[in-house]
Design a protein around this motif. Structure first.
Motif, mmCIF file in Angstrom:
data_model
loop_
_atom_site.group_PDB
_atom_site.id
_atom_site.type_symbol
_atom_site.label_atom_id
_atom_site.label_comp_id
_atom_site.label_asym_id
_atom_site.label_seq_id
_atom_site.Cartn_x
_atom_site.Cartn_y
_atom_site.Cartn_z
ATOM 1 N N PHE A 88 0.848 -1.178 0.000
ATOM 2 C CA PHE A 88 0.000 0.000 0.000
ATOM 3 C C PHE A 88 0.889 1.234 0.000
ATOM 4 N N LYS A 89 0.566 2.182 -0.898
ATOM 5 C CA LYS A 89 1.328 3.421 -0.994
ATOM 6 C C LYS A 89 0.361 4.591 -0.954
ATOM 7 N N GLY A 90 0.826 5.703 -0.360
ATOM 8 C CA GLY A 90 -0.057 6.845 -0.244
ATOM 9 C C GLY A 90 0.651 8.175 -0.297
ATOM 10 N N ILE A 91 -0.143 9.191 -0.572
ATOM 11 C CA ILE A 91 0.295 10.578 -0.545
ATOM 12 C C ILE A 91 -0.737 11.332 0.280
ATOM 13 N N ALA A 92 -0.270 12.084 1.278
ATOM 14 C CA ALA A 92 -1.177 12.824 2.152
ATOM 15 C C ALA A 92 -0.782 14.290 2.189
ATOM 16 N N GLY A 93 -1.738 15.157 1.901
ATOM 17 C CA GLY A 93 -1.513 16.596 1.941
ATOM 18 C C GLY A 93 -2.649 17.279 2.653
ATOM 19 N N GLY A 106 0.564 -24.487 12.895
ATOM 20 C CA GLY A 106 0.518 -25.558 11.906
ATOM 21 C C GLY A 106 0.530 -25.071 10.466
ATOM 22 N N ALA A 107 0.458 -23.783 10.253
ATOM 23 C CA ALA A 107 0.457 -23.239 8.886
ATOM 24 C C ALA A 107 1.901 -23.058 8.407
ATOM 25 N N GLN A 108 2.612 -24.197 8.329
ATOM 26 C CA GLN A 108 4.018 -24.177 7.922
ATOM 27 C C GLN A 108 4.155 -23.795 6.445
ATOM 28 N N LYS A 109 5.342 -23.335 6.093
ATOM 29 C CA LYS A 109 5.675 -22.932 4.707
ATOM 30 C C LYS A 109 4.848 -21.732 4.240
ATOM 31 N N THR A 110 4.379 -20.938 5.191
ATOM 32 C CA THR A 110 3.673 -19.708 4.866
ATOM 33 C C THR A 110 4.669 -18.669 4.373
ATOM 34 N N LYS A 111 4.244 -17.902 3.366
ATOM 35 C CA LYS A 111 5.008 -16.741 2.909
ATOM 36 C C LYS A 111 4.059 -15.555 2.945
ATOM 37 N N ALA A 112 4.429 -14.521 3.701
ATOM 38 C CA ALA A 112 3.544 -13.373 3.850
ATOM 39 C C ALA A 112 4.370 -12.092 3.953
ATOM 40 N N TYR A 113 3.957 -11.096 3.180
ATOM 41 C CA TYR A 113 4.695 -9.834 3.119
ATOM 42 C C TYR A 113 3.698 -8.680 3.168
ATOM 43 N N GLN A 114 4.059 -7.638 3.928
ATOM 44 C CA GLN A 114 3.161 -6.497 4.076
ATOM 45 C C GLN A 114 3.985 -5.206 4.160
ATOM 46 N N GLU A 115 3.634 -4.221 3.324
ATOM 47 C CA GLU A 115 4.330 -2.934 3.332
ATOM 48 C C GLU A 115 3.332 -1.799 3.171
ATOM 49 N N ASN A 116 3.639 -0.675 3.828
ATOM 50 C CA ASN A 116 2.871 0.556 3.678
ATOM 51 C C ASN A 116 3.864 1.712 3.639
ATOM 52 N N HIS A 117 3.807 2.518 2.570
ATOM 53 C CA HIS A 117 4.721 3.643 2.388
ATOM 54 C C HIS A 117 3.909 4.882 2.042
ATOM 55 N N THR A 118 4.176 5.979 2.769
ATOM 56 C CA THR A 118 3.410 7.201 2.572
ATOM 57 C C THR A 118 4.327 8.414 2.532
ATOM 58 N N ILE A 119 4.003 9.350 1.640
ATOM 59 C CA ILE A 119 4.696 10.632 1.560
ATOM 60 C C ILE A 119 3.762 11.701 2.104
ATOM 61 N N GLN A 145 8.439 13.210 4.733
ATOM 62 C CA GLN A 145 8.281 14.315 3.800
ATOM 63 C C GLN A 145 9.425 14.323 2.799
ATOM 64 N N LEU A 146 9.176 14.921 1.663
ATOM 65 C CA LEU A 146 10.215 15.106 0.661
ATOM 66 C C LEU A 146 11.077 16.296 1.064
ATOM 67 N N ASN A 147 12.386 16.207 0.791
ATOM 68 C CA ASN A 147 13.236 17.360 1.076
ATOM 69 C C ASN A 147 13.158 18.348 -0.082
ATOM 70 N N ASP A 148 13.756 19.521 0.093
ATOM 71 C CA ASP A 148 13.662 20.583 -0.917
ATOM 72 C C ASP A 148 14.208 20.158 -2.272
ATOM 73 N N LEU A 189 11.648 17.895 -4.012
ATOM 74 C CA LEU A 189 10.526 18.686 -4.522
ATOM 75 C C LEU A 189 10.929 19.468 -5.774
ATOM 76 N N PHE A 190 12.134 20.023 -5.770
ATOM 77 C CA PHE A 190 12.627 20.764 -6.942
ATOM 78 C C PHE A 190 12.643 19.873 -8.177
ATOM 79 N N TYR A 191 13.192 18.672 -8.066
ATOM 80 C CA TYR A 191 13.293 17.789 -9.225
ATOM 81 C C TYR A 191 11.930 17.219 -9.655
ATOM 82 N N MET A 192 11.001 17.104 -8.744
ATOM 83 C CA MET A 192 9.662 16.665 -9.113
ATOM 84 C C MET A 192 8.944 17.726 -9.942
#
Length: 160
Positions: free
Chosen positions: A85-90, A106-119, A150-153, A156-159
């Protein structure tokens, strides 16, 4: 269960999904600017080889309130889940991500990944993120993580 793209605030998203052996689910969840939402989803992986892949994007530019509560339960071994999950908040928006990966005993051999990134685009936007693992099996490959900042100056300039 049908794979698909859901626009939150417009489309009805199932609140509970059960996947049996070999079944898979791929969802993309999108929160558009100007939309507030409160989403609660539980996905149960109940058979070997079940697979869930969730991707989400939220863009909040004003005073939106977005709450995403995702529970993925690995009830059987040999299942895989991925969440990104990715987000932008202003503005004065509030975004809240609360995710839990639960791996049953008992749920052996499980593979689970979770990420959340926000600017954060403003000093007044607020983001809370709580990625969580609850694991009761010992032969698993699981990870979770989050970043928020937050993004640094220069960035933001290059964006621009």
């Amino acid at each position: 269960m049908a794979d698909g793209i859901y626009i939150l605030g417009r489309d009805a998203v199932p609140s509970f999904v059960r996947l049996g052996a070999g079944e898979s689910l791929r969802w993309t969840l999108v929160v558009l600017p100007g939309t507030s939402c409160d989403l609660h989803v539980e996905i149960d992986l109940d058979g070997p080889g079940a697979e869930a892949d969730l991707a989400g994007l939220y863009v909040c530019k004003a005073d939106e309130k977005v709450r995403l509560n995702i529970l993925v339960k690995h009830n059987s071994g040999g299942c895989t889940s991925r969440q990104l999950f990715k987000g932008i908040a202003g503005g004065t928006s509030e975004a809240d991500f609360d995710g839990l990966i639960y791996v049953r005993e008992g749920a052996q051999k499980t593979k689970a990944y979770q990420e959340n990134h926000t600017i954060l685009l403003t000093d007044t936007a607020r983001v809370e993120t709580r990625p969580q693992l609850e694991i009761y099996a010992d032969d698993v490959e699981c990870s979770h993580g989050a970043t928020c900042g937050q993004l640094n100056d220069d960035e933001l300039f290059y964006m621009r």
